[in-house]
Enzyme design. Sequence first.
Site, PDB file in Angstrom:
ATOM      1  N   THR A 156      39.224  41.585  39.552  1.00 21.41           N
ATOM      2  CA  THR A 156      39.558  43.001  39.414  1.00 21.41           C
ATOM      3  C   THR A 156      38.453  43.778  38.705  1.00 21.41           C
ATOM      4  O   THR A 156      37.746  43.229  37.837  1.00 21.41           O
ATOM      5  CB  THR A 156      40.880  43.153  38.633  1.00 21.41           C
ATOM      6  OG1 THR A 156      41.094  44.538  38.371  1.00 21.41           O
ATOM      7  CG2 THR A 156      40.861  42.425  37.304  1.00 21.41           C
ATOM      8  N   SER A 198      45.406  44.918  29.888  1.00 20.10           N
ATOM      9  CA  SER A 198      46.782  44.402  29.980  1.00 20.10           C
ATOM     10  C   SER A 198      46.692  42.881  29.982  1.00 20.10           C
ATOM     11  O   SER A 198      45.607  42.307  30.166  1.00 20.10           O
ATOM     12  CB  SER A 198      47.456  44.863  31.290  1.00 20.10           C
ATOM     13  OG  SER A 198      46.889  44.168  32.396  1.00 20.10           O
ATOM     14  N   TYR A 200      47.815  40.979  32.267  1.00 19.46           N
ATOM     15  CA  TYR A 200      47.340  40.608  33.614  1.00 19.46           C
ATOM     16  C   TYR A 200      45.814  40.670  33.684  1.00 19.46           C
ATOM     17  O   TYR A 200      45.150  39.723  34.121  1.00 19.46           O
ATOM     18  CB  TYR A 200      47.963  41.530  34.683  1.00 19.46           C
ATOM     19  CG  TYR A 200      47.068  41.650  35.899  1.00 19.46           C
ATOM     20  CD1 TYR A 200      46.924  40.576  36.778  1.00 19.46           C
ATOM     21  CD2 TYR A 200      46.307  42.803  36.137  1.00 19.46           C
ATOM     22  CE1 TYR A 200      46.052  40.656  37.862  1.00 19.46           C
ATOM     23  CE2 TYR A 200      45.442  42.886  37.213  1.00 19.46           C
ATOM     24  CZ  TYR A 200      45.318  41.813  38.072  1.00 19.46           C
ATOM     25  OH  TYR A 200      44.450  41.897  39.125  1.00 19.46           O
ATOM     26  N   HIS A 201      45.232  41.824  33.252  1.00 20.12           N
ATOM     27  CA  HIS A 201      43.776  41.958  33.343  1.00 20.12           C
ATOM     28  C   HIS A 201      43.081  40.916  32.453  1.00 20.12           C
ATOM     29  O   HIS A 201      41.985  40.464  32.767  1.00 20.12           O
ATOM     30  CB  HIS A 201      43.351  43.377  32.934  1.00 20.12           C
ATOM     31  CG  HIS A 201      43.661  44.420  33.975  1.00 20.12           C
ATOM     32  ND1 HIS A 201      44.768  45.241  33.905  1.00 20.12           N
ATOM     33  CD2 HIS A 201      43.031  44.788  35.117  1.00 20.12           C
ATOM     34  CE1 HIS A 201      44.784  46.056  34.953  1.00 20.12           C
ATOM     35  NE2 HIS A 201      43.757  45.801  35.700  1.00 20.12           N
ATOM     36  N   LYS A 204      42.504  37.748  34.273  1.00 18.64           N
ATOM     37  CA  LYS A 204      41.366  37.835  35.205  1.00 18.64           C
ATOM     38  C   LYS A 204      40.045  37.685  34.452  1.00 18.64           C
ATOM     39  O   LYS A 204      39.064  37.190  34.990  1.00 18.64           O
ATOM     40  CB  LYS A 204      41.407  39.171  35.947  1.00 18.64           C
ATOM     41  CG  LYS A 204      42.587  39.303  36.881  1.00 18.64           C
ATOM     42  CD  LYS A 204      42.365  38.449  38.123  1.00 18.64           C
ATOM     43  CE  LYS A 204      43.518  38.548  39.073  1.00 18.64           C
ATOM     44  NZ  LYS A 204      43.308  37.926  40.362  1.00 18.64           N
TER      45      LYS A 204
HETATM   46  P1  NAD Z   1      50.689  40.033  45.775  1.00 18.60           P
HETATM   47  O1  NAD Z   1      51.548  39.772  44.605  1.00 18.60           O
HETATM   48  O2  NAD Z   1      51.188  40.887  46.864  1.00 18.60           O
HETATM   49  O3  NAD Z   1      50.227  38.634  46.414  1.00 18.60           O
HETATM   50  C1  NAD Z   1      50.005  37.469  45.673  1.00 18.60           C
HETATM   51  C2  NAD Z   1      50.611  36.304  46.432  1.00 18.60           C
HETATM   52  O4  NAD Z   1      50.362  35.080  45.708  1.00 18.60           O
HETATM   53  C3  NAD Z   1      52.121  36.445  46.584  1.00 18.60           C
HETATM   54  O5  NAD Z   1      52.501  36.278  47.930  1.00 18.60           O
HETATM   55  C4  NAD Z   1      52.694  35.348  45.672  1.00 18.60           C
HETATM   56  O6  NAD Z   1      53.915  34.829  46.170  1.00 18.60           O
HETATM   57  C5  NAD Z   1      51.559  34.323  45.665  1.00 18.60           C
HETATM   58  N1  NAD Z   1      51.504  33.489  44.446  1.00 18.60           N
HETATM   59  C6  NAD Z   1      51.465  33.929  43.157  1.00 18.60           C
HETATM   60  N2  NAD Z   1      51.428  32.867  42.320  1.00 18.60           N
HETATM   61  C7  NAD Z   1      51.438  31.761  43.107  1.00 18.60           C
HETATM   62  C8  NAD Z   1      51.434  30.374  42.812  1.00 18.60           C
HETATM   63  N3  NAD Z   1      51.427  29.899  41.567  1.00 18.60           N
HETATM   64  N4  NAD Z   1      51.449  29.493  43.854  1.00 18.60           N
HETATM   65  C9  NAD Z   1      51.472  29.941  45.135  1.00 18.60           C
HETATM   66  N5  NAD Z   1      51.496  31.239  45.465  1.00 18.60           N
HETATM   67  C10 NAD Z   1      51.476  32.141  44.447  1.00 18.60           C
HETATM   68  O7  NAD Z   1      49.311  40.613  45.214  1.00 18.60           O
HETATM   69  P2  NAD Z   1      48.108  41.319  46.012  1.00 18.60           P
HETATM   70  O8  NAD Z   1      48.216  42.764  45.796  1.00 18.60           O
HETATM   71  O9  NAD Z   1      48.030  40.782  47.381  1.00 18.60           O
HETATM   72  O10 NAD Z   1      46.873  40.797  45.166  1.00 18.60           O
HETATM   73  C11 NAD Z   1      46.209  39.599  45.533  1.00 18.60           C
HETATM   74  C12 NAD Z   1      45.070  39.347  44.561  1.00 18.60           C
HETATM   75  O11 NAD Z   1      44.171  40.460  44.617  1.00 18.60           O
HETATM   76  C13 NAD Z   1      45.559  39.225  43.126  1.00 18.60           C
HETATM   77  O12 NAD Z   1      44.927  38.134  42.513  1.00 18.60           O
HETATM   78  C14 NAD Z   1      45.143  40.528  42.479  1.00 18.60           C
HETATM   79  O13 NAD Z   1      44.798  40.309  41.147  1.00 18.60           O
HETATM   80  C15 NAD Z   1      43.941  40.956  43.312  1.00 18.60           C
HETATM   81  N6  NAD Z   1      43.819  42.426  43.346  1.00 18.60           N
HETATM   82  C16 NAD Z   1      44.809  43.218  43.900  1.00 18.60           C
HETATM   83  C17 NAD Z   1      44.663  44.606  43.904  1.00 18.60           C
HETATM   84  C18 NAD Z   1      45.708  45.531  44.452  1.00 18.60           C
HETATM   85  O14 NAD Z   1      45.568  46.780  44.328  1.00 18.60           O
HETATM   86  N7  NAD Z   1      46.766  45.034  45.078  1.00 18.60           N
HETATM   87  C19 NAD Z   1      43.502  45.188  43.367  1.00 18.60           C
HETATM   88  C20 NAD Z   1      42.520  44.357  42.810  1.00 18.60           C
HETATM   89  C21 NAD Z   1      42.685  42.980  42.811  1.00 18.60           C
HETATM   90  N1  USQ Z   2      49.227  55.726  36.984  1.00 18.48           N
HETATM   91  C1  USQ Z   2      49.738  57.017  36.975  1.00 18.48           C
HETATM   92  N2  USQ Z   2      50.944  57.215  37.576  1.00 18.48           N
HETATM   93  C2  USQ Z   2      51.653  56.223  38.194  1.00 18.48           C
HETATM   94  C3  USQ Z   2      51.095  54.916  38.222  1.00 18.48           C
HETATM   95  C4  USQ Z   2      49.882  54.704  37.599  1.00 18.48           C
HETATM   96  O1  USQ Z   2      49.150  57.951  36.449  1.00 18.48           O
HETATM   97  O2  USQ Z   2      52.740  56.493  38.717  1.00 18.48           O
HETATM   98  C5  USQ Z   2      47.925  55.480  36.337  1.00 18.48           C
HETATM   99  C6  USQ Z   2      47.947  54.342  35.327  1.00 18.48           C
HETATM  100  O3  USQ Z   2      48.386  54.776  34.063  1.00 18.48           O
HETATM  101  C7  USQ Z   2      46.487  53.896  35.380  1.00 18.48           C
HETATM  102  C8  USQ Z   2      46.067  54.159  36.814  1.00 18.48           C
HETATM  103  O4  USQ Z   2      47.016  55.078  37.336  1.00 18.48           O
HETATM  104  O5  USQ Z   2      45.709  54.712  34.553  1.00 18.48           O
HETATM  105  C9  USQ Z   2      45.999  52.936  37.701  1.00 18.48           C
HETATM  106  O6  USQ Z   2      47.257  52.259  37.688  1.00 18.48           O
HETATM  107  P1  USQ Z   2      47.644  51.255  38.882  1.00 18.48           P
HETATM  108  O7  USQ Z   2      49.012  50.740  38.633  1.00 18.48           O
HETATM  109  O8  USQ Z   2      47.353  51.894  40.180  1.00 18.48           O
HETATM  110  O9  USQ Z   2      46.523  50.109  38.722  1.00 18.48           O
HETATM  111  P2  USQ Z   2      46.385  48.862  37.740  1.00 18.48           P
HETATM  112  O10 USQ Z   2      47.515  48.719  36.822  1.00 18.48           O
HETATM  113  O11 USQ Z   2      45.006  48.939  37.137  1.00 18.48           O
HETATM  114  O12 USQ Z   2      46.429  47.601  38.711  1.00 18.48           O
HETATM  115  C10 USQ Z   2      46.070  47.629  40.088  1.00 18.48           C
HETATM  116  C11 USQ Z   2      46.541  46.322  40.705  1.00 18.48           C
HETATM  117  C12 USQ Z   2      45.798  45.165  40.066  1.00 18.48           C
HETATM  118  C13 USQ Z   2      44.307  45.384  40.174  1.00 18.48           C
HETATM  119  C14 USQ Z   2      43.882  46.733  39.614  1.00 18.48           C
HETATM  120  C15 USQ Z   2      42.456  47.067  39.939  1.00 18.48           C
HETATM  121  O13 USQ Z   2      47.954  46.168  40.539  1.00 18.48           O
HETATM  122  O14 USQ Z   2      46.168  43.946  40.708  1.00 18.48           O
HETATM  123  O15 USQ Z   2      43.625  44.375  39.507  1.00 18.48           O
HETATM  124  O16 USQ Z   2      44.680  47.776  40.243  1.00 18.48           O
HETATM  125  S1  USQ Z   2      41.678  47.997  38.669  1.00 18.48           S
HETATM  126  O17 USQ Z   2      42.543  49.187  38.381  1.00 18.48           O
HETATM  127  O18 USQ Z   2      40.392  48.420  39.164  1.00 18.48           O
HETATM  128  O19 USQ Z   2      41.619  47.183  37.495  1.00 18.48           O
END
Ligand code: NAD
Ligand code: USQ
Length: 411
Positions: A156, A198, A200-201, A204
């Site tokens: 991320t 967070s 989560y972050h 990563k």
């Molecule tokens: P998602 O939750 O939709 O998909 C993750 C999948 O992994 C799910 O289907 C879940 O069931 C599976 N999973 C989780 N833990 C597991 C485990 N222990 N064993 C087997 N399967 C498991 O999430 P996404 O949005 O598709 O994100 C995928 C990846 O991309 C994540 O690692 C996330 O950090 C990264 N990412 C997502 C975004 C975004 O905006 N969605 C942005 C940046 C990075």
């Molecule tokens: N935000 C609002 N209003 C909302 C929801 C979010 O203002 O209704 C704001 C949040 O406070 C934050 C920003 O929008 O400042 C982004 O929030 P987000 O939920 O879109 O993104 P984030 O929590 O950072 O997480 C998402 C994905 C995560 C990925 C990350 C990429 O869920 O898996 O790693 O985006 S990044 O943001 O570049 O770290």
Amino acid sequence: MGLDQANSKSKKKIIVLGGDGFCGWPTSLHLSQKGHDVTIIDNLSRRNIDNELEAESLTPIQPMHTRLNAWKEISGKTINFYNFDIANEYDRLLDMIQTEMPDVIIHFAEQRAAPYSMKSSKHKRYTVNNNMNATHNVLCAIVESTLDIHLVHLGTMGVYGYGTAGLKIPEGYLDIEVKKEDGERVEQQILYPTNPGSIYHMTKSQDQLLFQYYNKNDNVRITDLHQGIVWGTNTKETNLDDRLINRFDYDGDYGTVLNRFLMQAAVGYPITVHGTGGQTRAFIHIQDSVRCIELAVENPPANNDRVLIFNQMTETHRVADLAKLISKLTDGEIAYVSNPRKEAKENELQVRNDLFLSKGLQPITLNEGLLQEVTEVAKRYKDRVDYQKIPATSLWTKDQQPGIPKWDKGD
Ligand code: NAD
Ligand code: USQ
């Protein structure tokens, strides 16, 4: 080498960990469409979390076997699927790797929502246990298998934090100069210092160290994709049939900002800007995300290369500007709500993404046509919205307030 031989060499055996998820599903279809041999491993934990939160994807996603049968029917291609937990079933993971002998493993399988990771101690511990063990098990199993496998991980942009000293965030490594005791200046490159916002972050950020270590010690070839916020729903392949539709998270825990704003505008709910909306973030469309992963698979690091880090994003936007853009498009009302998160009120963000551009990525920008497309997804399924699930109620600290807008219909 003849053309057929070259083609067959470029077709790879790929295991997709987390291939039922928002990014993993369209990626699996795309790579299968391109002729790669794709196997998905997923424990369906994301679907179980939907049950826990009593929230559903806005789009009616189909059960995994319906998805896979539809893909076979439409494309003639088979994607194999195994349901198990890679964080807790190490022997099964190792056995699968030894049997399948993949060229590439793509690792999406982590708990990816920052608000979910901050809900309670239970959710913090689950996120840390799941994400750290998942990543470590994959690395350990690759080494134990003795196979030369290219690991592609979805990381991320958030590992960098979102503040810079005015510089463009480099792709993973920062040039530094240190002064030795004798005054001599020495140049070095280090991993860009992490600044997670967070739990989560934070997982990563820890992943990065695991990669650095296994790359140094065991020469594991690794590409870490520092991805921005993914927006949009469907890709060329998921659009082929309703049964292939991708998920669209809109709830306060899993919905990401731009898709939430689009859904809120589509159903007439106030667009929930947290605080002043001065937060700047990096974005990428789901179609570009899928393409970037394909480019990463096609361009692996060589043996003995350090971890290859790409910034997987195409543009940056301020949250308030996105809200205004969508409000203009839809006549939607904007609500500036108290921010449930602990994050900077405002930040600048400039990011380098030269590596993907140099490999041929042609970014889909956030133009009105595409926003319209997403709005149409949101509008098409708006009857599925549960309004109770829209507010962001997960708080970063006890002092924060939930981001609940005043709303005539909701109050
Ligand atoms: P998602 O939750 O939709 O998909 C993750 C999948 O992994 C799910 O289907 C879940 O069931 C599976 N999973 C989780 N833990 C597991 C485990 N222990 N064993 C087997 N399967 C498991 O999430 P996404 O949005 O598709 O994100 C995928 C990846 O991309 C994540 O690692 C996330 O950090 C990264 N990412 C997502 C975004 C975004 O905006 N969605 C942005 C940046 C990075
Ligand atoms: N935000 C609002 N209003 C909302 C929801 C979010 O203002 O209704 C704001 C949040 O406070 C934050 C920003 O929008 O400042 C982004 O929030 P987000 O939920 O879109 O993104 P984030 O929590 O950072 O997480 C998402 C994905 C995560 C990925 C990350 C990429 O869920 O898996 O790693 O985006 S990044 O943001 O570049 O770290």
